[in-house]
Design an enzyme around this catalytic site. Structure first.
Site, PDB file in Angstrom:
ATOM      1  CG  HIS A 247      45.435  40.557  37.001  1.00 39.38           C
ATOM      2  ND1 HIS A 247      44.203  40.189  37.475  1.00 39.38           N
ATOM      3  CD2 HIS A 247      46.033  39.415  36.553  1.00 39.38           C
ATOM      4  CE1 HIS A 247      44.071  38.882  37.330  1.00 39.38           C
ATOM      5  NE2 HIS A 247      45.144  38.379  36.775  1.00 39.38           N
TER       6      HIS A 247
ATOM      7  CG  HIS B   5      45.001  34.502  29.385  1.00 39.83           C
ATOM      8  ND1 HIS B   5      45.260  34.678  30.715  1.00 39.83           N
ATOM      9  CD2 HIS B   5      44.229  33.373  29.308  1.00 39.83           C
ATOM     10  CE1 HIS B   5      44.680  33.704  31.415  1.00 39.83           C
ATOM     11  NE2 HIS B   5      44.065  32.895  30.579  1.00 39.83           N
TER      12      HIS B   5
ATOM     13  CG  ASP C 188      52.152  35.993  32.162  1.00 31.64           C
ATOM     14  OD1 ASP C 188      52.438  34.804  32.349  1.00 31.64           O
ATOM     15  OD2 ASP C 188      51.012  36.380  31.871  1.00 31.64           O
TER      16      ASP C 188
ATOM     17  CB  SER D 278      43.026  29.638  30.213  1.00 28.92           C
ATOM     18  OG  SER D 278      43.429  30.174  31.454  1.00 28.92           O
TER      19      SER D 278
HETATM   20  N1  CMX Z   1      50.444  48.564  29.736  1.00 29.28           N
HETATM   21  C1  CMX Z   1      49.783  49.591  29.116  1.00 29.28           C
HETATM   22  N2  CMX Z   1      48.467  49.793  29.189  1.00 29.28           N
HETATM   23  C2  CMX Z   1      47.760  48.974  29.967  1.00 29.28           C
HETATM   24  C3  CMX Z   1      48.366  47.917  30.678  1.00 29.28           C
HETATM   25  C4  CMX Z   1      49.763  47.738  30.521  1.00 29.28           C
HETATM   26  N3  CMX Z   1      50.416  46.709  31.106  1.00 29.28           N
HETATM   27  N4  CMX Z   1      47.420  47.257  31.368  1.00 29.28           N
HETATM   28  C5  CMX Z   1      46.251  47.860  31.087  1.00 29.28           C
HETATM   29  N5  CMX Z   1      46.470  48.897  30.237  1.00 29.28           N
HETATM   30  C6  CMX Z   1      45.464  49.743  29.610  1.00 29.28           C
HETATM   31  C7  CMX Z   1      44.469  48.877  28.838  1.00 29.28           C
HETATM   32  O1  CMX Z   1      45.002  48.516  27.562  1.00 29.28           O
HETATM   33  C8  CMX Z   1      43.266  49.769  28.768  1.00 29.28           C
HETATM   34  O2  CMX Z   1      43.499  50.729  27.768  1.00 29.28           O
HETATM   35  P1  CMX Z   1      42.270  51.284  26.849  1.00 29.28           P
HETATM   36  O3  CMX Z   1      41.371  52.005  27.815  1.00 29.28           O
HETATM   37  O4  CMX Z   1      42.952  52.166  25.872  1.00 29.28           O
HETATM   38  O5  CMX Z   1      41.623  50.072  26.251  1.00 29.28           O
HETATM   39  C9  CMX Z   1      43.312  50.471  30.119  1.00 29.28           C
HETATM   40  O6  CMX Z   1      44.677  50.357  30.587  1.00 29.28           O
HETATM   41  C10 CMX Z   1      42.402  49.865  31.163  1.00 29.28           C
HETATM   42  O7  CMX Z   1      42.689  48.492  31.276  1.00 29.28           O
HETATM   43  P2  CMX Z   1      42.477  47.735  32.660  1.00 29.28           P
HETATM   44  O8  CMX Z   1      41.033  47.804  33.011  1.00 29.28           O
HETATM   45  O9  CMX Z   1      43.466  48.183  33.686  1.00 29.28           O
HETATM   46  O10 CMX Z   1      42.913  46.251  32.285  1.00 29.28           O
HETATM   47  P3  CMX Z   1      42.037  45.120  31.581  1.00 29.28           P
HETATM   48  O11 CMX Z   1      41.269  44.430  32.644  1.00 29.28           O
HETATM   49  O12 CMX Z   1      41.265  45.659  30.421  1.00 29.28           O
HETATM   50  O13 CMX Z   1      43.169  44.160  30.993  1.00 29.28           O
HETATM   51  C11 CMX Z   1      45.217  42.988  31.039  1.00 29.28           C
HETATM   52  C12 CMX Z   1      43.963  43.373  31.839  1.00 29.28           C
HETATM   53  C13 CMX Z   1      46.024  41.960  31.840  1.00 29.28           C
HETATM   54  C14 CMX Z   1      44.795  42.340  29.719  1.00 29.28           C
HETATM   55  C15 CMX Z   1      46.047  44.266  30.784  1.00 29.28           C
HETATM   56  O14 CMX Z   1      46.499  44.783  32.020  1.00 29.28           O
HETATM   57  C16 CMX Z   1      47.219  44.034  29.863  1.00 29.28           C
HETATM   58  O15 CMX Z   1      47.049  44.099  28.642  1.00 29.28           O
HETATM   59  N6  CMX Z   1      48.464  43.749  30.424  1.00 29.28           N
HETATM   60  C17 CMX Z   1      49.608  43.441  29.631  1.00 29.28           C
HETATM   61  C18 CMX Z   1      49.525  41.997  29.139  1.00 29.28           C
HETATM   62  C19 CMX Z   1      49.720  41.028  30.293  1.00 29.28           C
HETATM   63  O16 CMX Z   1      50.640  41.140  31.086  1.00 29.28           O
HETATM   64  N7  CMX Z   1      48.851  39.998  30.342  1.00 29.28           N
HETATM   65  C20 CMX Z   1      48.978  38.907  31.325  1.00 29.28           C
HETATM   66  C21 CMX Z   1      47.934  38.949  32.417  1.00 29.28           C
HETATM   67  C22 CMX Z   1      48.054  37.748  33.328  1.00 29.28           C
HETATM   68  C23 CMX Z   1      47.483  36.555  32.642  1.00 29.28           C
HETATM   69  O17 CMX Z   1      46.266  36.492  32.436  1.00 29.28           O
HETATM   70  O18 CMX Z   1      48.241  35.676  32.265  1.00 29.28           O
END
Ligand code: CMX
Length: 435
Positions: free
Chosen positions: A317, A270, A372, A240
């Site tokens: 995150h 997000h 969140d 955002s």
């Molecule tokens: N549950 C399961 N798997 C997860 C996870 C979770 N909460 N968080 C990360 N992973 C997975 C990713 O999907 C990724 O999988 P692949 O290798 O198969 O693609 C792997 O772990 C590595 O990801 P990462 O480097 O740890 O995390 P990213 O930087 O790619 O993504 C985020 C960050 C927030 C999008 C991710 O942790 C996520 O999807 N969390 C759940 C959604 C969420 O809570 N979003 C809100 C974030 C706060 C905000 O911005 O508002």
């Protein structure tokens, strides 16, 4: 009118030489290499943005203008009948970098009263939308429909020097910040309360007035203040904040930029994650017939979600590597005001089981909860059960940080953003050539 604009002018004039010096004399100093994994992987960790509004340390969490969340909550002026600082004072802090006095805050609150009337056609736009329109679509459309009000566009069309771009940008930013809570509350009452609109009360501060227009009693005024402050900014690389900055870099005015940032926030990875958390918990509750699962039962639900290839919303995150202090601040609010809430119990049980499971699962780099994971629970507790709406609250808060950044972007003359892309074949050539 408050003294905020003059104060900001002083700050900007003092700051500009620093940026000019860095650019002119040290422009070739390297900030690091970019790896193929970063080019393919969402630019994680690439140092290519500048902001002084907030800084995110992976292990400490966010600092707003150098202050941690507990410091912000302690140092900023509070209302006589509340425990959480006034949002108007927080806006002053983000824009100027200084802590405001009580009278600075009162002056901004008065100024907001002169800016917050939403043009009638915005409500006509909202009223014309289909009933099942998502509230984030309504908010984004309402904001962009107001673009014709932009002072930046009026001045730009007349012709203005780059040195004063920030001034009409500031006017647009403050008008938007004053109006967003009005629009947000209208969307809620129209969509979920049969159009029974509660008029704004000019005697109230932003948080209290928002609670009043939503029709929710105390301590929801404090909750609103807390929510808007916590969600305001998380440095510049998140979707955002970055979208707002990117769109504004084309000199698209703050209305276009804010509508765009809202669209970015609407993604389930997000800002929409807060509604996903509630949806996930409700799903578990349905399966449990209303009973709170014990730890073993909860572990099974978490593993089922992971094994079906889905993420656990509210956990993980891109930058943080510890429990999000925004989660902790909301948890403290819950412990004080709603310790026996059944959904809070769910959230607590999740906190006890999810990090270990995510570690065992072995994918997420950060197994800890983010902002969140907790926020929907509080909204639910105060009767705001329409969880599609939660990201609208996030948007009102996030606008504070995004708009503060855009004002400073214009003040420091940041140019149109334009990173370079390569083709896959070029990456292969670079990669294989080096082996
Ligand atoms: N549950 C399961 N798997 C997860 C996870 C979770 N909460 N968080 C990360 N992973 C997975 C990713 O999907 C990724 O999988 P692949 O290798 O198969 O693609 C792997 O772990 C590595 O990801 P990462 O480097 O740890 O995390 P990213 O930087 O790619 O993504 C985020 C960050 C927030 C999008 C991710 O942790 C996520 O999807 N969390 C759940 C959604 C969420 O809570 N979003 C809100 C974030 C706060 C905000 O911005 O508002």
């Amino acid at each position: 009118m408050s003294d905020l604009k003059n104060k900001l002018r002083e700050k900007i004039e003092g700051w500009r030489p620093r940026t000019v010096k860095l650019l002119k004399e040290y422009g070739d100093v390297s900030l690091g290499d970019v790896k193929i994994s970063q080019a393919i992987g969402g630019m994680r960790g690439v140092k290519c943005l500048v902001t002084d509004i907030s800084y995110l340390d992976p292990f400490e969490g966010i600092r707003f203008r150098g202050y941690t969340i507990p410091e912000v909550l302690e140092k900023l002026p509070k209302p006589e009948d509340g425990e959480v600082p006034l949002v108007e004072g927080f806006i002053y802090l983000l824009l100027t970098g200084d802590l405001p006095t009580g009278s600075d805050v009162n002056a901004i609150a008065e100024e907001f009263n002169t800016r917050k009337e939403v043009p009638k056609y915005v409500f006509d736009v909202l009223n014309a939308m289909p009933e099942d329109t998502h509230p984030m679509v309504m908010l984004s459309a309402a904001v962009v429909s107001m673009q014709r009000e932009s002072e930046f566009v009026k001045m730009y069309n007349k012709g203005m020097s780059k040195m004063v771009y920030w001034e009409p940008t500031y006017e647009d930013a403050l008008n938007l910040l004053a109006r967003l809570p009005e629009i947000g509350a209208y969307i809620y009452r129209k969509k979920y309360k049969g159009g029974d609109i509660i008029p704004s009360d000019p005697s109230l501060d932003m948080g209290a007035n928002f609670a009043h227009m939503m029709g929710i009693d105390k301590p929801y005024d404090d909750m609103s203040r807390l929510y808007f402050i916590l969600h305001s900014d998380h440095e510049s690389g998140n979707v955002s904040a970055h979208t707002g900055h990117l769109v504004a870099s084309a000199l698209s005015d703050p209305y276009y930029a804010t509508s765009a940032m809202i669209n970015g926030l609407a993604g389930p990875l997000h800002g929409l994650a807060n509604q996903e958390v509630l949806r996930w918990i409700q799903g578990v509750m349905d399966k449990m017939g209303g009973k709170t699962p014990d730890k073993e039962e909860m572990k099974k639900f978490v593993w089922d979600t992971l094994n079906s290839g889905q993420v656990i919303p509210g956990y993980g995150h891109a930058v943080l590597r510890k429990t999000d202090p925004r989660y902790t601040a909301q948890r403290e609010f819950c412990l004080k005001h709603l310790p026996d809430d059944p959904i809070f119990e769910y959230v607590n049980t999740l906190y006890e089981v999810v990090p270990d499971i995510l570690k065992e699962h072995g994918k997420a780099k950060n197994p800890w909860p983010n902002v969140d994971a907790q926020s929907g629970v509080i909204q639910w507790h105060y009767g705001l059960r329409e969880y599609d709406y939660y990201t609208v609250l996030f948007s009102i808060g996030r606008a504070i940080g995004v708009l503060s950044n855009i004002v400073w972007d214009r003040a420091l003359g940041y140019p149109i953003e334009r990173p370079k892309s390569l083709t896959t074949a070029m990456l292969e050539e670079i990669a294989f050539g080096k082996k």
